[in-house]
Design an enzyme around this catalytic site. Structure first.
Site, PDB file in Angstrom:
ATOM      1  N   HIS A 155     -19.162   6.547  -2.203  1.00  0.00           N
ATOM      2  CA  HIS A 155     -19.748   5.109  -2.303  1.00  0.00           C
ATOM      3  C   HIS A 155     -18.791   4.360  -1.414  1.00  0.00           C
ATOM      4  O   HIS A 155     -17.957   3.607  -1.942  1.00  0.00           O
ATOM      5  CB  HIS A 155     -19.837   4.575  -3.674  1.00  0.00           C
ATOM      6  CG  HIS A 155     -20.492   3.210  -3.770  1.00  0.00           C
ATOM      7  ND1 HIS A 155     -20.005   2.235  -3.522  1.00  0.00           N
ATOM      8  CD2 HIS A 155     -21.989   3.093  -4.122  1.00  0.00           C
ATOM      9  CE1 HIS A 155     -21.169   1.267  -3.645  1.00  0.00           C
ATOM     10  NE2 HIS A 155     -22.204   1.779  -4.045  1.00  0.00           N
ATOM     11  N   PHE A 156     -18.872   4.176  -0.196  1.00  0.00           N
ATOM     12  CA  PHE A 156     -19.559   5.207   0.698  1.00  0.00           C
ATOM     13  C   PHE A 156     -18.773   5.660   1.394  1.00  0.00           C
ATOM     14  O   PHE A 156     -17.606   5.294   1.853  1.00  0.00           O
ATOM     15  CB  PHE A 156     -20.580   4.383   1.623  1.00  0.00           C
ATOM     16  CG  PHE A 156     -21.755   3.636   0.792  1.00  0.00           C
ATOM     17  CD1 PHE A 156     -22.732   4.377   0.378  1.00  0.00           C
ATOM     18  CD2 PHE A 156     -21.477   2.152   0.627  1.00  0.00           C
ATOM     19  CE1 PHE A 156     -23.652   3.539  -0.369  1.00  0.00           C
ATOM     20  CE2 PHE A 156     -22.251   1.723  -0.127  1.00  0.00           C
ATOM     21  CZ  PHE A 156     -23.527   2.333  -0.640  1.00  0.00           C
TER      22      PHE A 156
END
Length: 140
Positions: free
Chosen positions: A47-48
């Site tokens: 993420h991410f």
């Protein structure tokens, strides 16, 4: 001030989900705590990967844990648990990224029996990152 050893006594959470590093201020109904956000957080792997951002739901979890420290540090609640029962009016205003220090404030605004309502906010560098109303149940 409450250090990590006392936080670990109050909360059942452990790595990687323990999201409160230190308590700066505490009173009967209000608490201020911090979470130092580092690139080593496991959630940043997904993420991410190219643009790491702390998931909003984990910011809210950190706020819930902050309120939990306040409640579970009280002598009458020794050995009990705080169950996250809901959230309302949640807003995300600023992304939280590696290197940020999340300053979390939780204030209990209503209590009825084993149910408590908390107004909570998380800030980074004095700017609001997230806020919301959290509801808890206290039990065994």
């Amino acid at each position: 001030m409450i250090d990590i050893s006392k936080i670990r006594e109050a909360l059942p959470h452990r790595y990687p989900i323990l999201l409160v590093d230190r308590v700066l201020e505490v009173s009967d109904d209000e608490i201020v705590a911090i979470k130092n956000v580092t690139i080593n957080e496991p959630f940043f792997n997904g993420h991410f990967p190219q643009y790491p951002v702390m998931p909003g739901v984990l910011i809210m979890e950190a706020l819930a844990q902050t309120a939990g420290v306040l409640e579970l540090s009280k002598k009458e609640n020794t050995g009990k648990l705080v169950f996250y029962a809901g959230m309302d009016k949640v807003k995300f205003k600023k992304q939280v990224v590696p290197g940020d220090q999340l300053v979390m404030t939780a204030k209990f605004v209503k209590r009825r029996g084993t149910i408590a309502v908390v107004e909570a906010k998380a800030e980074v560098d004095g700017k609001l990152a997230a806020s919301g109303t959290l509801t808890f149940a206290i039990g065994n």
